[in-house]
Design a protein around this motif. Structure first.
Motif, PDB file in Angstrom:
ATOM      1  N   ALA A  65       0.832  -1.197   0.000  1.00 14.52           N
ATOM      2  CA  ALA A  65       0.000   0.000   0.000  1.00 14.52           C
ATOM      3  C   ALA A  65       0.867   1.248   0.000  1.00 14.52           C
ATOM      4  O   ALA A  65       1.876   1.319   0.712  1.00 14.52           O
ATOM      5  CB  ALA A  65      -0.918   0.008   1.215  1.00 14.52           C
ATOM      6  N   THR A  66       0.489   2.201  -0.831  1.00 10.18           N
ATOM      7  CA  THR A  66       1.127   3.513  -0.849  1.00 10.18           C
ATOM      8  C   THR A  66       0.057   4.571  -0.615  1.00 10.18           C
ATOM      9  O   THR A  66      -1.101   4.249  -0.331  1.00 10.18           O
ATOM     10  CB  THR A  66       1.831   3.757  -2.195  1.00 10.18           C
ATOM     11  N   LYS A  67       0.439   5.802  -0.774  1.00  9.37           N
ATOM     12  CA  LYS A  67      -0.504   6.885  -0.520  1.00  9.37           C
ATOM     13  C   LYS A  67      -1.675   6.853  -1.483  1.00  9.37           C
ATOM     14  O   LYS A  67      -2.806   7.159  -1.113  1.00  9.37           O
ATOM     15  CB  LYS A  67       0.223   8.227  -0.616  1.00  9.37           C
ATOM     16  N   HIS A  68      -1.416   6.444  -2.730  1.00  9.98           N
ATOM     17  CA  HIS A  68      -2.465   6.513  -3.752  1.00  9.98           C
ATOM     18  C   HIS A  68      -2.841   5.157  -4.337  1.00  9.98           C
ATOM     19  O   HIS A  68      -3.785   5.080  -5.128  1.00  9.98           O
ATOM     20  CB  HIS A  68      -2.025   7.434  -4.896  1.00  9.98           C
ATOM     21  N   THR A  69      -2.131   4.098  -4.019  1.00 10.08           N
ATOM     22  CA  THR A  69      -2.431   2.798  -4.624  1.00 10.08           C
ATOM     23  C   THR A  69      -2.365   1.683  -3.594  1.00 10.08           C
ATOM     24  O   THR A  69      -1.764   1.830  -2.524  1.00 10.08           O
ATOM     25  CB  THR A  69      -1.436   2.464  -5.759  1.00 10.08           C
ATOM     26  N   ARG A  70      -2.991   0.579  -3.955  1.00 10.22           N
ATOM     27  CA  ARG A  70      -2.904  -0.655  -3.170  1.00 10.22           C
ATOM     28  C   ARG A  70      -2.785  -1.815  -4.160  1.00 10.22           C
ATOM     29  O   ARG A  70      -3.657  -1.999  -5.000  1.00 10.22           O
ATOM     30  CB  ARG A  70      -4.135  -0.830  -2.287  1.00 10.22           C
ATOM     31  N   GLN A  71      -1.706  -2.581  -4.041  1.00 11.70           N
ATOM     32  CA  GLN A  71      -1.470  -3.708  -4.926  1.00 11.70           C
ATOM     33  C   GLN A  71      -1.532  -5.008  -4.130  1.00 11.70           C
ATOM     34  O   GLN A  71      -1.067  -5.064  -2.992  1.00 11.70           O
ATOM     35  CB  GLN A  71      -0.104  -3.600  -5.610  1.00 11.70           C
ATOM     36  N   SER A 118      -4.457  -4.103  -8.756  1.00 10.87           N
ATOM     37  CA  SER A 118      -4.010  -2.785  -8.308  1.00 10.87           C
ATOM     38  C   SER A 118      -5.212  -1.864  -8.255  1.00 10.87           C
ATOM     39  O   SER A 118      -6.011  -1.802  -9.200  1.00 10.87           O
ATOM     40  CB  SER A 118      -2.956  -2.225  -9.273  1.00 10.87           C
ATOM     41  N   TYR A 119      -5.336  -1.144  -7.148  1.00 10.51           N
ATOM     42  CA  TYR A 119      -6.436  -0.210  -6.954  1.00 10.51           C
ATOM     43  C   TYR A 119      -5.852   1.130  -6.538  1.00 10.51           C
ATOM     44  O   TYR A 119      -4.965   1.186  -5.679  1.00 10.51           O
ATOM     45  CB  TYR A 119      -7.399  -0.709  -5.879  1.00 10.51           C
ATOM     46  N   GLY A 120      -6.344   2.184  -7.142  1.00 12.81           N
ATOM     47  CA  GLY A 120      -5.821   3.498  -6.790  1.00 12.81           C
ATOM     48  C   GLY A 120      -6.784   4.605  -7.105  1.00 12.81           C
ATOM     49  O   GLY A 120      -7.708   4.438  -7.904  1.00 12.81           O
ATOM     50  N   ASP A 121      -6.571   5.762  -6.480  1.00  9.68           N
ATOM     51  CA  ASP A 121      -7.428   6.919  -6.730  1.00  9.68           C
ATOM     52  C   ASP A 121      -6.913   7.771  -7.884  1.00  9.68           C
ATOM     53  O   ASP A 121      -7.507   8.793  -8.210  1.00  9.68           O
ATOM     54  CB  ASP A 121      -7.550   7.772  -5.463  1.00  9.68           C
ATOM     55  N   ILE A 122      -5.794   7.357  -8.507  1.00  8.36           N
ATOM     56  CA  ILE A 122      -5.262   8.079  -9.663  1.00  8.36           C
ATOM     57  C   ILE A 122      -5.355   7.220 -10.919  1.00  8.36           C
ATOM     58  O   ILE A 122      -5.843   7.670 -11.968  1.00  8.36           O
ATOM     59  CB  ILE A 122      -3.801   8.507  -9.423  1.00  8.36           C
ATOM     60  N   PHE A 123      -4.922   5.964 -10.842  1.00  4.59           N
ATOM     61  CA  PHE A 123      -4.868   5.088 -12.009  1.00  4.59           C
ATOM     62  C   PHE A 123      -5.977   4.046 -12.019  1.00  4.59           C
ATOM     63  O   PHE A 123      -5.887   3.050 -12.732  1.00  4.59           O
ATOM     64  CB  PHE A 123      -3.510   4.405 -12.083  1.00  4.59           C
ATOM     65  N   GLY A 124      -7.008   4.207 -11.253  1.00  6.93           N
ATOM     66  CA  GLY A 124      -8.148   3.310 -11.313  1.00  6.93           C
ATOM     67  C   GLY A 124      -7.808   1.917 -10.823  1.00  6.93           C
ATOM     68  O   GLY A 124      -7.058   1.738  -9.860  1.00  6.93           O
ATOM     69  N   PRO A 130      -8.111   1.834 -15.984  1.00  9.32           N
ATOM     70  CA  PRO A 130      -7.258   2.818 -15.308  1.00  9.32           C
ATOM     71  C   PRO A 130      -7.882   4.199 -15.209  1.00  9.32           C
ATOM     72  O   PRO A 130      -7.552   4.967 -14.306  1.00  9.32           O
ATOM     73  CB  PRO A 130      -6.001   2.843 -16.187  1.00  9.32           C
ATOM     74  N   ASN A 131      -8.771   4.521 -16.150  1.00 13.05           N
ATOM     75  CA  ASN A 131      -9.445   5.814 -16.120  1.00 13.05           C
ATOM     76  C   ASN A 131     -10.724   5.707 -16.924  1.00 13.05           C
ATOM     77  O   ASN A 131     -11.065   4.634 -17.434  1.00 13.05           O
ATOM     78  CB  ASN A 131      -8.536   6.927 -16.669  1.00 13.05           C
TER      79      ASN A 131
END
Length: 761
Positions: free
Chosen positions: A509-515, A577-583, A624-625
């Motif tokens: 997990a990072t600030k904007h993604t979770r893999q 992969s889930y994120g608030d930037i790359f979908g 992704p978007n």
């Protein structure tokens, strides 16, 4: 003073109830299954101009009397001699999220009248704004008049009228009323508008009556009716004529389909919808539905007396379905489909017209917690005109072996979890299958399994399963191949199996993604052989498939007649992969290692297979978007990586220029008497928004096999749409494998007056 304010408040309530329209007319409560579409045409009603006075009588209740009222005015004048109370200047009443604003309001206590003059605005909770220049109410606000009404409704449509009257006989009348959903520009006529000299609503009969009604297009009258009536929106269903359908097709040529809806009683509906065609005469059609307290049934049917010598004289269809809740645990449902010949549904554009088989069934089901029991029966009718044209002998052979299943009994029972989380799962299935050629079989199957799920302290996920499948068959006149001796007798099978599943999800997990990366391994131990295919017919496991949905299953067959024999290890890898930037994006790939290179399941997929390892199967999902949506499933040859199965769906581009593609490739199977040949099709479409109001769409379905027939279907549409009007013109043409349907075409144009309705052909 409190009573005066209450009466002023009731003035605002009456204004809402009497001046705010519903503008909704249903199709007389028509109840019709979605599949019951008229042939190659459509006419649908959504909303229509209704009455401006559908409110209930304004009677105050004890609850109303305790609600707080916010009242303000620049000046209050109490004339005791004239028995009047006058509010002058910025008069405003607020109550329950509603607001009434007027220049002047006079209440005459002796005459029991209320008069609001000047600019009067009523703001309703749902966003509508109603304007009048003069309001006169009397007799405890049960009767009254409003003048120069203009209402802007929450959907931005507009209603105007010179006068509104509420009479003491519960009849409300609008004089010189008009309605439009279009934007109104000063000095210009709206695109369309409905005008009527008089609109009258009767609360007793619940009818809305129009006198001298016109439909105007850009100020030009295009339709007139001296009298029109329909139920008001409070009426959910009522007998009457519905909008007719006009159209044409390559089979019927020009046709007209009037429709009459009969509300027999509160639970029963009948729709008469005969079709009058220029080429086939009269086709009788309609449907029936009935709602019980704990049941429902519906019947849809048509009948054609056809003079074409290539087809039966009496042609038609009957579709019937229903459900009946017997008690809190048991229910009965049925679905019966009948058609006179294999091409009738296609020619009439009826439901199931692309099906190779029509199946009819009846079932009794029991639900109790996690336990389930069903008792079913099935009957089949073959319609495949593709197979009939390609190989008439194979068509007759398959049709000669078509089954009737009665009964098919399935049950599944779970025990409560033990202290360690394990539980027993017991499944019982029995089927009696009767073939047209005389081959019959009765089967009783029991699958008893014990399952133990477990999660280690390191995050590993385990599932251990042991099972024993027991079968007993009675077979009558079965031959695996046509030249074999017929077998009749009883045979049994016992098939033990054990499986262990292991998964270990890794999360980053990072600030904007979770893999998430998750390796999966499934080991299965089972004996080789024992299917007894020389004595047991294959009725429910003939179409073996291997893909990403079953590669990790213990039993990869969908039915019971064949066992997934042999030990194997299946392994795969999941990534997401889930994120608030790359979908979001996910992928999965897996393979199986068979202990026996002559695995029965793999041999059914490919008779030439002589290896331990399976092909690669998997899927990819990417979003992704908002400009890309991709889904891809595949099966790749383990050595060459050539595709044996591919399925792709993609959508690319912004909303004003969107490209769509769908591709399917299925390798032909020649192992079982040429059951199916190779299939390779590509569907492409593009939708472009050319201007603010105009858009186009074109599409093509292409056959890409070596013996390609070219475009199977292509067409497009041109659409104009603004805030109140839409016209949709479509055209399509298809190349059918059946000569009777070759070069069929469809053409349609539909006009929508938004909130009013639509008409098309």
């Amino acid at each position: 003073m409190k009573n005066n304010l209450l009466k002023i408040w009731f003035t605002s309530v009456l204004a809402i109830l009497c001046a705010y329209p519903a503008f909704a007319v249903t199709e007389a409560g028509e109840i019709q299954r979605k599949e019951n579409k008229p042939p190659k045409t459509g006419m649908f009603v959504t909303n229509n101009i209704a009455d401006l006075s559908l409110g209930k009588d304004t009677e105050s209740t004890e609850e109303d009397r305790v609600e707080p009222i916010d009242f303000s005015a620049d000046e209050m004048i109490n004339d005791e001699k004239a028995s009047t109370v006058t509010a002058v200047g910025n008069v405003e009443i607020k109550y329950n999220n509603m607001r009434l604003v007027t220049d002047k309001l006079v209440y005459n206590q002796e005459k029991d009248t209320i008069v609001a003059s000047g600019k009067t605005f009523l703001y309703t909770p749902d966003g509508a704004v109603i304007n009048s220049t003069y309001v006169n109410l009397a007799d405890s606000m049960s009767v009254g008049d409003m003048y120069n009404i203009k209402a802007l409704l929450k959907d931005k449509s507009t209603v105007t009228a010179e006068r509104f009257r509420r009479k003491d006989n519960q009849t409300k009348v609008l004089s010189y009323a008009s309605y439009t959903a279009c934007d109104i520009c000063e000095g210009k006529s709206p695109l369309w508008q409905v005008n009527a000299r008089k609109v009258q609503h009767n609360e007793n009969t619940k009818n809305v009556n129009y006198n001298d009604a016109f439909v105007y297009i850009k100020g030009v009258p295009v339709f007139y009716t001296p009298f029109l009536t329909h139920p008001d929106p409070t009426v959910k269903r009522r007998s009457g004529f519905l909008q007719p359908t006009l159209g044409s097709s390559s089979f019927l040529k020009a046709y007209l389909q009037p429709r009459y809806f009969w509300a027999v009683d509160d639970q029963t509906n009948v729709l008469f919808a005969p079709i009058f065609s220029s080429d086939k005469g009269v086709i009788l059609a309609g449907n029936y539905s009935h709602y019980f307290y704990n049941a429902y049934t519906a019947i849809d049917a048509s009948y054609l007396n056809d003079n074409d010598k290539n087809w039966p004289e009496n042609r038609g269809h009957i579709f019937a379905n229903g459900i009946y809740d017997i008690n809190n645990y048991w229910r009965m449902k049925y679905d019966w489909k009948y058609v006179s010949d294999y091409i009738y549904l296609k020619e009439m554009s009826l439901p199931y017209n692309d099906n190779a088989w029509l199946d009819s069934s009846i079932a009794f089901e029991r639900f109790s917690g996690r336990d389930y029991v069903s008792v079913e029966a099935y009957y089949y009718k073959m319609l495949s005109y593709n197979l009939r044209r390609r190989n008439i002998n194979q068509y007759r052979s398959i049709n000669n072996r078509k089954p009737t299943v009665v009964p098919l009994i399935d049950s599944e029972f779970f025990t409560d979890p033990s202290s360690i989380g394990s539980y027993f799962r017991n499944r019982f299935n029995t089927a009696s299958i009767y073939h047209k050629n005389g081959t019959n079989s009765q089967r009783l199957t029991a699958i008893n399994s014990w399952e133990l799920p477990y999660t280690s302290r390191f995050g590993e996920k385990y599932r251990f399963v042991t099972s024993l499948k027991s079968d007993i068959y009675y077979i009558n006149k079965y031959s695996r191949y046509n030249n074999d001796d017929l077998y009749t007798g009883t045979t049994t099978r016992f098939f033990p199996q054990a499986g262990l599943e292991w998964r270990l999800p890794f999360v980053r997990a990072t600030k904007h993604t979770r893999q998430i990366i998750e390796p999966v391994v499934v080991g299965v131990a089972a004996p080789n052989g024992g299917n007894k295919e020389d004595k047991i017919p294959n009725d429910d496991s003939e179409d073996a498939y291997f893909d990403d949905t079953n590669v990790l299953d213990l039993d990869r067959y969908a039915g019971y007649d064949r066992n997934d024999t042999g030990s194997r290890v299946s392994y795969g890898l999941r990534w997401s992969s889930y994120g608030d930037i790359f979908g979001r994006t996910s992928a999965f790939i897996a393979q199986s290692f068979e202990q026996n290179r002559n695995s029965y399941f793999m041999n059914a997929l490919d008779s030439q297979k002589r290896d331990h390892t399976s092909d690669y199967v998997g899927r990819i999902n990417a979003e992704p978007n908002k400009y890309l949506d991709l889904n891809y499933r595949f099966r790749l040859d383990k050595k060459t990586l050539d595709a044996k199965y591919s399925e792709l769906k993609a959508s690319v581009g912004p909303s004003f220029l969107r490209f769509n593609a769908s591709y399917i490739f299925l390798e032909g199977n020649t192992h079982y008497n040429d059951r199916y040949s190779q299939r390779k099709e590509l569907y492409t479409s593009v939708k472009a928004k050319l201007t603010q109001f105009w858009s186009v769409r074109v599409y093509n379905l292409q056959d890409m096999t070596p013996k390609s027939r070219g475009s199977l279907e292509h067409g497009g549409s041109v659409i104009y749409e603004d805030e109140c009007f839409k016209v949709d013109t479509t055209v399509k043409k298809y190349n059918s494998s059946n000569p009777d349907l070759d070069n069929d075409y469809e053409f349609g144009i539909t006009f929508f007056l938004k909130t009013i309705g639509s008409v098309g052909s």
